[in-house]
Structure formats: structure tokens, C-alpha cells
Scaffold this motif. Structure first.
Motif, PDB file in Angstrom:
ATOM      1  N   ALA A   1      -2.657 -11.425  -7.038  1.00 42.16           N
ATOM      2  CA  ALA A   1      -2.456 -11.061  -5.637  1.00 42.16           C
ATOM      3  C   ALA A   1      -1.255 -11.831  -5.109  1.00 42.16           C
ATOM      4  N   VAL A   2      -0.665 -11.323  -4.018  1.00 43.67           N
ATOM      5  CA  VAL A   2       0.499 -11.977  -3.416  1.00 43.67           C
ATOM      6  C   VAL A   2       0.293 -12.076  -1.907  1.00 43.67           C
ATOM      7  N   ARG A   3       0.704 -13.186  -1.371  1.00 45.32           N
ATOM      8  CA  ARG A   3       0.724 -13.377   0.082  1.00 45.32           C
ATOM      9  C   ARG A   3       2.137 -13.822   0.446  1.00 45.32           C
ATOM     10  N   SER A   4       2.830 -13.010   1.253  1.00 45.00           N
ATOM     11  CA  SER A   4       4.249 -13.258   1.502  1.00 45.00           C
ATOM     12  C   SER A   4       4.564 -13.087   2.985  1.00 45.00           C
ATOM     13  N   GLU A   5       5.582 -13.805   3.409  1.00 50.51           N
ATOM     14  CA  GLU A   5       6.072 -13.691   4.781  1.00 50.51           C
ATOM     15  C   GLU A   5       7.594 -13.682   4.730  1.00 50.51           C
ATOM     16  N   LEU A   6       8.162 -12.668   5.343  1.00 53.47           N
ATOM     17  CA  LEU A   6       9.604 -12.495   5.298  1.00 53.47           C
ATOM     18  C   LEU A   6      10.304 -13.706   5.920  1.00 53.47           C
ATOM     19  N   GLY A   7      11.273 -14.282   5.156  1.00 54.04           N
ATOM     20  CA  GLY A   7      12.023 -15.432   5.626  1.00 54.04           C
ATOM     21  C   GLY A   7      11.317 -16.759   5.450  1.00 54.04           C
TER      22      GLY A   7
ATOM     23  N   ASP B   1       6.604 -20.458  -3.298  1.00 57.15           N
ATOM     24  CA  ASP B   1       8.019 -20.766  -3.118  1.00 57.15           C
ATOM     25  C   ASP B   1       8.378 -20.658  -1.638  1.00 57.15           C
ATOM     26  N   ASN B   2       9.552 -21.125  -1.308  1.00 57.67           N
ATOM     27  CA  ASN B   2      10.063 -21.039   0.072  1.00 57.67           C
ATOM     28  C   ASN B   2      11.276 -20.113   0.125  1.00 57.67           C
ATOM     29  N   GLY B   3      11.205 -19.022  -0.664  1.00 53.01           N
ATOM     30  CA  GLY B   3      12.347 -18.135  -0.798  1.00 53.01           C
ATOM     31  C   GLY B   3      12.444 -17.089   0.289  1.00 53.01           C
ATOM     32  N   LEU B   4      12.983 -15.921  -0.086  1.00 55.23           N
ATOM     33  CA  LEU B   4      13.271 -14.868   0.886  1.00 55.23           C
ATOM     34  C   LEU B   4      12.009 -14.270   1.488  1.00 55.23           C
ATOM     35  N   GLY B   5      10.939 -14.114   0.667  1.00 56.75           N
ATOM     36  CA  GLY B   5       9.715 -13.506   1.164  1.00 56.75           C
ATOM     37  C   GLY B   5       9.841 -11.998   1.300  1.00 56.75           C
ATOM     38  N   LEU B   6       8.712 -11.347   1.614  1.00 57.05           N
ATOM     39  CA  LEU B   6       8.660  -9.891   1.762  1.00 57.05           C
ATOM     40  C   LEU B   6       7.917  -9.537   3.040  1.00 57.05           C
ATOM     41  N   ASP B   7       8.209  -8.344   3.537  1.00 54.24           N
ATOM     42  CA  ASP B   7       7.430  -7.878   4.679  1.00 54.24           C
ATOM     43  C   ASP B   7       6.132  -7.244   4.178  1.00 54.24           C
ATOM     44  N   THR B   8       5.217  -6.999   5.097  1.00 58.31           N
ATOM     45  CA  THR B   8       3.894  -6.485   4.735  1.00 58.31           C
ATOM     46  C   THR B   8       3.983  -5.120   4.064  1.00 58.31           C
TER      47      THR B   8
ATOM     48  N   ARG C   1      12.335  -2.715  -6.856  1.00 56.49           N
ATOM     49  CA  ARG C   1      13.221  -3.830  -6.499  1.00 56.49           C
ATOM     50  C   ARG C   1      13.435  -3.786  -4.991  1.00 56.49           C
ATOM     51  N   PHE C   2      13.449  -5.012  -4.377  1.00 58.24           N
ATOM     52  CA  PHE C   2      13.590  -5.096  -2.920  1.00 58.24           C
ATOM     53  C   PHE C   2      14.815  -5.913  -2.499  1.00 58.24           C
ATOM     54  N   HIS C   3      15.503  -6.528  -3.457  1.00 54.22           N
ATOM     55  CA  HIS C   3      16.725  -7.297  -3.161  1.00 54.22           C
ATOM     56  C   HIS C   3      17.760  -6.909  -4.203  1.00 54.22           C
ATOM     57  N   ASP C   4      18.843  -6.281  -3.748  1.00 59.56           N
ATOM     58  CA  ASP C   4      19.860  -5.784  -4.680  1.00 59.56           C
ATOM     59  C   ASP C   4      20.927  -6.810  -5.015  1.00 59.56           C
ATOM     60  N   HIS C   5      20.940  -7.939  -4.302  1.00 56.80           N
ATOM     61  CA  HIS C   5      21.998  -8.917  -4.562  1.00 56.80           C
ATOM     62  C   HIS C   5      21.735  -9.722  -5.828  1.00 56.80           C
ATOM     63  N   VAL C   6      20.558  -9.555  -6.428  1.00 59.07           N
ATOM     64  CA  VAL C   6      20.230 -10.274  -7.662  1.00 59.07           C
ATOM     65  C   VAL C   6      20.000  -9.251  -8.762  1.00 59.07           C
ATOM     66  N   GLU C   7      20.567  -9.533  -9.930  1.00 59.38           N
ATOM     67  CA  GLU C   7      20.404  -8.609 -11.047  1.00 59.38           C
ATOM     68  C   GLU C   7      18.958  -8.627 -11.536  1.00 59.38           C
ATOM     69  N   GLY C   8      18.425  -7.454 -11.859  1.00 57.81           N
ATOM     70  CA  GLY C   8      17.053  -7.364 -12.369  1.00 57.81           C
ATOM     71  C   GLY C   8      16.706  -5.928 -12.706  1.00 57.81           C
ATOM     72  N   SER C   9      15.573  -5.767 -13.432  1.00 54.21           N
ATOM     73  CA  SER C   9      15.163  -4.425 -13.855  1.00 54.21           C
ATOM     74  C   SER C   9      13.998  -3.894 -13.040  1.00 54.21           C
ATOM     75  N   GLY C  10      13.327  -4.758 -12.270  1.00 48.49           N
ATOM     76  CA  GLY C  10      12.173  -4.316 -11.489  1.00 48.49           C
ATOM     77  C   GLY C  10      10.942  -4.035 -12.327  1.00 48.49           C
ATOM     78  N   ILE C  11      10.871  -4.644 -13.485  1.00 47.60           N
ATOM     79  CA  ILE C  11       9.728  -4.377 -14.363  1.00 47.60           C
ATOM     80  C   ILE C  11       8.919  -5.637 -14.674  1.00 47.60           C
ATOM     81  N   GLY C  12       9.445  -6.831 -14.298  1.00 44.71           N
ATOM     82  CA  GLY C  12       8.798  -8.096 -14.648  1.00 44.71           C
ATOM     83  C   GLY C  12       7.410  -8.248 -14.043  1.00 44.71           C
TER      84      GLY C  12
END
Length: 570
Positions: free
Chosen positions: A553-559, A507-514, A526-537
Motif C-alpha cells: 500500500a502507499v500513502r502519499s502527499e503531493l510536495g 521519503d520526503n520526495g515529490l509525492g503524489l496526489d490522491t 509514469r507520473f513524472h517525465d523529467h526522470v527516465e523510467g519504464s513505469g514497470i518497476g
């Protein structure tokens, strides 16, 4: 007309001829009785017949009588017309009993057919064979017979020469015994020569081995085929001390650890018996009095005849490796104990989650029931007033979140027990399309574009229910955590990877830092509080994949965005 009567003169001549023939017969009978003429009376269909040896045959008879072989003449019905004393002696019977008798009476019944065949072949020309004859005492005498047709008294007879094979067989037996003794003597001589050659070869091999073994850093030794130590290199004497290397084995048995003696001796004897490679771990005491672990190995050295001439062995110091292995074994035992404890904790956790989710459902249902009762009791005007309505909404939202948390806890408890869940080939495109329809409103609201490419690997071996949950979580997260200011673009594709199938969602979404990547799959993270969720998915996605033998595995880049890669085993 009646026949004419003989004249008296004719009768007188006939009487005279008959008198003359009678006198000749009487003279012949007298000669036979006195032994002056050899003759044999044989009963035939025409009456008794007299067979005599003519005077011209007397020399031949004398020769035959002097022979050591048996000789006889047979008539066409196999009657003995004549035989010599040698044959009668072989049969153990009187000469008069043999002559005039049927020769088949002396042939054992088991050889009757064979004898008949020999006689038939003899009448046709010549024949030769071997068979036993039976004596008066019932013993069987092995004989060789040779047959030929001769004329006797102007009639054909079968002449038979009989040779006793007993002496020849005794000679053959003696020769065989002599040959056996000579062969035994030759074998003994050859064995002595081999032993001498083996001794010389062993001495030469031992000398060569000694020169070679002195140059290696390990303790080296040799032993004879019986297993006795014959040589130890200088490393042994340096290890135990020259002053301690005493006795026939130079202190070998004295420096071996007492606890290792029985096992080492048993292994050594087994290898000596089988001629197999020797390998054992044992401890030897050094000159300082400390025992150190050694790896003992030995192989048999053989000559050209594949006989063992000596054993060549080494002792390699493995003390540090042995201690390291003991530490590893201790660590593995600790790990097994920790795993067992962790398993017990997991079981307790599962029981706690199940109990908590079960026990919390009733209070939440009661709170929700009280809230509904409160709504029914309050006047409508009061319910819709500014202070009351927001509070009621917050209370209802709290109840709903609590119910969802309980449901998630129940799902986690079930997921912990899904090891070995049956799998089958699942159509990825069909599952993605089903999820896309469920997420249709969210896709439309976000203005997102979903690109799917599963042609390279259209199916994966997985539980269809779990695959739908995995795809739903990854796609919904890609839409929920979209970056503001750009339309969401989500790509899902599959391809073969080694022995399995790889599925990736980019995806081209928010991304995460290392720093956040390693926490991403934890429970209630959970790393983004502006979206409702349980952090268990994502925790459940990881569990489902790993329970089936896969990995995520995940490969992410913030922004910039994130890419989740899942490996499914075939």
C-alpha cells in the motif's frame, strides 16, 4: 530242652473249646443264612471278616431303612459295610451288589479327586459336598453327601447320608419359571402403565404445545412418534386456505411440491428411525397457487424415560432468501467463468509477451547492427558534425530503450509464473546494505541520507532475489523522484504486524496526489517525465509481494513525500 507235651486233660479242654466256638460259628452262619442276624463278610488282609448288626441297633436300622435318603457305612478303605435300600434304589442296583463293594466304583472318574478329598476330610471330622453318582444305566444322579465318623463293631467307620438333589433342582427350576413368569407379568404391567402414562403425557404435551405454537409467526405442527401429523397451527390454514386444508393431514401432502416429496419422505423416515433433528428445505403451494420455499425443522419431545412422545416442528418462509442465494450462486458461476476466461487471457498475454519479446529481439539487434555498420561507413568528420551526431545519439538511445522494454516484458512474463516460489528467512539488513552499495553513486550525487531500522524484525520470509528487487525499486524511486530544494531523506524500517512483518520505505520526495495513487501500481504508469523510467518497476514489486501472499500500500502527499508499506506473511 524240648518243650513239655500237653497233658491229655489240657488237650481235651482245648478240643472242647474249639468245638464250642465251631458250634457258635455254625449257629451264626445259620442265623445269617436264615436272615435272623444281619451281617456282612468283608475280605481283608487277615482273611474274611464278619460284621453284624447287634440286636440293640435293630431299632436304628429300622429307622434308617424307612428313610428316603440313602445311608451307608464305609470302612477305612471306603468299602460299603452297610447301606439302606434307598441308596441302592438311587444307584439302580441290587442291595447285595452295593454292600461289600468299593463305593468309589460309583463315583465318575471326573469327580474321583473331589470324592477322595471329601472322604479324607470326613475321617478327620465332618465333611459335606455335592457330586453325581453313576447308575447301572450310566446316568448321573446329582447328590448331596454328609459324612461323620461312627464306631461299628468296636471299629471306626464313616457314616454317610446321601440326598437326591434331582427333586430339589426340579423345584428350583419350577420356581425359576414361576419367578420368570411373574417378572414377565410385572414387566407387562409396568409397560402398560408406562404406555398409559406416555399417552397422558403426550396428550398433555400436545395441549401445551398447541397453546404455545399458536402464538408464533411461523407455520407450526406436531406429529406422533410414528410421524403422523397431529396438529397444525392457524398459520397453516391461513397459508393454504381453510377450504383447502382437508384430509387427515389437513392438506399437508397435497400442497407439498411433487419434486420434493421423495427427498422429504426419505429424510423424515431417517430422522424418525434415529430420533435425530429433522431439517429440510421444501416448497408448499399457497392459497394463490404459488409455491414458496420453506425451511422445515423439527425436534423430538421426550419423557423422563427418554422415550419420544411427539415431534414439534416449524416451517419458516425462506423464499426471498432462497432466491437471493440463487442470484448469488448465479453471480459466483459468472465470476468463475470470468476468472477462467481471465486466466485464459493471462495465458494468452504471457504467450504474446514471450513471443513479442522473442520476436522483437532480432529486429532490434539488426537495427543496432545496421547503426554500428553506418558508423563504420561514415567518415569520422561526418559522424561528429552537428546534424549527424545528435541523430545518431537519438537512434542509439531509442534502440537502448527498446531493448530495456523487451527485457522488462520478459521479466513480467517470468513474474506471472512465480506463484509458489520457495521462501526462506532473509536477513533484511544484509539485503539493504547490498542495495545501498549498488545505489552508492546515486546516493552520493543526490546528497541523500538513508536511515535503516530493522531491529524489531530483522528477517522476513521471502525470496531473497525478489526482496532485493523490491528494496532496490523502492529506494531507487525515492532517490530518483526527490524534491528539488531539499536533501533526500529516506527511512526504511521493519516491525512485527499481527501474524506477519511490515516493511516501510518513507521519503520526503515529490509525492503524489490522491487521484494518482490507485494508478501507481499499473503497468507502464509514469507520473513524472523529467526522470527516465519504464513505469514497470512498481507493477513488478506489487506482483512479487502478492504472489508470496503479501500486500503493498502507499500513502502519499503531493510536495511532502510518500510512504510505501509492504506486509509479508510469516
Amino acid at each position: 530242652m524240648s518243650s513239655s507235651q500237653p497233658t491229655p486233660a489240657a488237650l481235651a479242654r482245648e478240643i472242647e473249646e474249639l468245638r464250642y466256638q465251631l458250634e457258635e460259628a455254625q449257629e451264626l452262619i445259620h442265623a445269617i443264612r436264615t436272615g435272623a442276624v444281619d451281617a456282612l463278610a468283608v475280605q481283608s488282609a487277615e482273611g474274611p471278616r464278619i460284621f453284624t448288626l447287634q440286636g440293640a441297633d435293630h431299632g436304628y436300622r429300622t429307622l434308617i431303612e424307612q428313610m428316603s435318603e440313602g445311608a451307608l457305612l464305609l470302612s477305612e478303605d471306603a468299602t460299603v459295610l452297610y447301606c439302606n435300600a434307598a441308596l441302592a434304589s438311587l444307584l439302580g442296583r441290587p442291595l447285595g451288589e452295593v454292600m461289600g463293594s468299593a463305593f468309589g466304583a460309583f463315583v465318575p472318574s471326573a469327580f474321583a479327586d473331589y470324592w477322595a478329598g471329601l472322604v479324607l476330610k470326613g475321617w478327620q471330622g465332618k465333611s459335606r459336598g455335592e457330586l453325581p453318582l453313576q447308575t447301572t444305566a450310566g446316568a448321573l444322579v446329582p447328590l448331596s453327601v454328609s459324612m461323620n465318623v461312627l464306631a461299628f463293631n468296636n471299629m471306626p467307620t464313616l457314616a454317610v447320608i446321601v440326598t437326591d438333589l434331582s427333586a430339589q433342582r426340579e423345584i428350583t427350576t419350577i420356581r425359576a419359571q414361576v419367578a420368570e413368569q411373574n417378572a414377565l407379568l410385572d414387566r407387562k404391567t409396568a409397560e402398560l402403565k408406562r404406555e398409559e402414562a406416555a399417552r397422558l403425557a403426550g396428550e398433555q404435551a400436545a395441549a401445551e404445545a398447541s397453546r404455545l405454537l399458536e402464538g408464533i409467526p411461523q407455520i407450526a405442527w406436531t406429529a406422533n412418534p410414528r410421524g403422523d401429523i397431529t396438529y397444525l397451527n392457524r398459520r397453516w390454514f391461513d397459508y393454504v386456505g381453510w377450504e383447502n386444508a382437508t384430509g387427515p393431514d389437513h392438506g399437508w401432502s397435497a400442497h407439498l411440491h411433487p419434486d420434493d416429496v421423495a427427498a422429504t419422505a426419505r429424510q423424515w423416515q431417517q430422522c424418525l428411525g434415529r430420533g435425530a433433528a429433522f431439517e429440510v428445505e421444501y416448497r408448499f403451494r399457497n392459497r394463490a397457487g404459488d409455491y414458496r420455499w420453506m425451511l422445515g425443522r423439527a425436534l423430538p419431545s421426550r419423557n423422563e424415560q427418554d422415550d419420544i412422545i411427539q415431534w414439534i416442528g416449524t416451517c419458516t418462509d425462506i423464499h426471498e432468501q432462497k432466491l437471493a442465494l440463487e442470484r448469488i450462486d448465479y453471480g459466483q458461476r459468472q465470476l468463475r467463468e470470468n476468472n477462467a476466461q481471465l486466466t485464459r487471457v493471462n495465458v494468452d498475454l504471457d504467450n504474446f509477451i514471450y513471443t513479442a519479446s522473442h520476436d522483437l529481439k532480432a529486429p532490434i539487434s539488426n537495427i543496432e547492427g545496421l547503426l554500428l555498420a553506418l558508423l563504420d561507413e561514415l567518415p569520422p568528420a561526418t559522424v561528429h558534425t552537428e546534424p549527424v551526431q545528435p541523430l545518431l545519439d537519438l537512434m542509439q538511445d531509442s534502440v537502448n530503450r527498446f531493448k530495456r522494454t523487451i527485457e522488462h516484458l520478459t521479466d513480467v512474463s517470468k513474474l506471472q509464473k512465480e506463484h509458489g516460489h520457495p521462501t526462506a528467512p532473509v536477513d533484511v539488513a544484509a539485503v539493504v546494505e547490498d542495495v545501498r552499495l549498488d545505489l552508492g553513486p546515486l546516493i552520493q550525487a543526490a546528497g541523500a541520507r538513508l536511515e535503516v531500522d530493522v531491529q524489531a524484525a530483522p528477517t522476513v520470509s521471502f525470496s531473497e532475489k525478489n526482496l532485493r528487487s523490491v528494496v532496490f525499486n523502492l529506494l531507487s524511486n525515492a532517490l530518483k523522484y526527490r524534491a528539488p530544494g531539499r536533501a533526500p531523506l529516506v527511512r526504511l524500517r521493519t516491525w512485527p504486524e499481527g501474524e506477519g512483518i511490515m516493511l516501510a520505505v518513507q521519503d520526503n520526495g515529490l509525492g503524489l496526489d490522491t487521484a494518482s495513487e490507485h494508478k501507481l501500481f499499473g503497468m507502464f504508469q509514469r507520473f513524472h517525465d523529467h526522470v527516465e523510467g519504464s513505469g514497470i518497476g512498481l507493477y513488478m514489486v506489487k506482483k512479487m509481494v502478492e504472489n508470496a501472499g503479501g500486500r503493498i500500500a502507499v500513502r502519499s502527499e503531493l510536495g511532502v513525500g510518500s510512504t510505501f508499506s509492504i506486509y509479508f506473511t510469516r
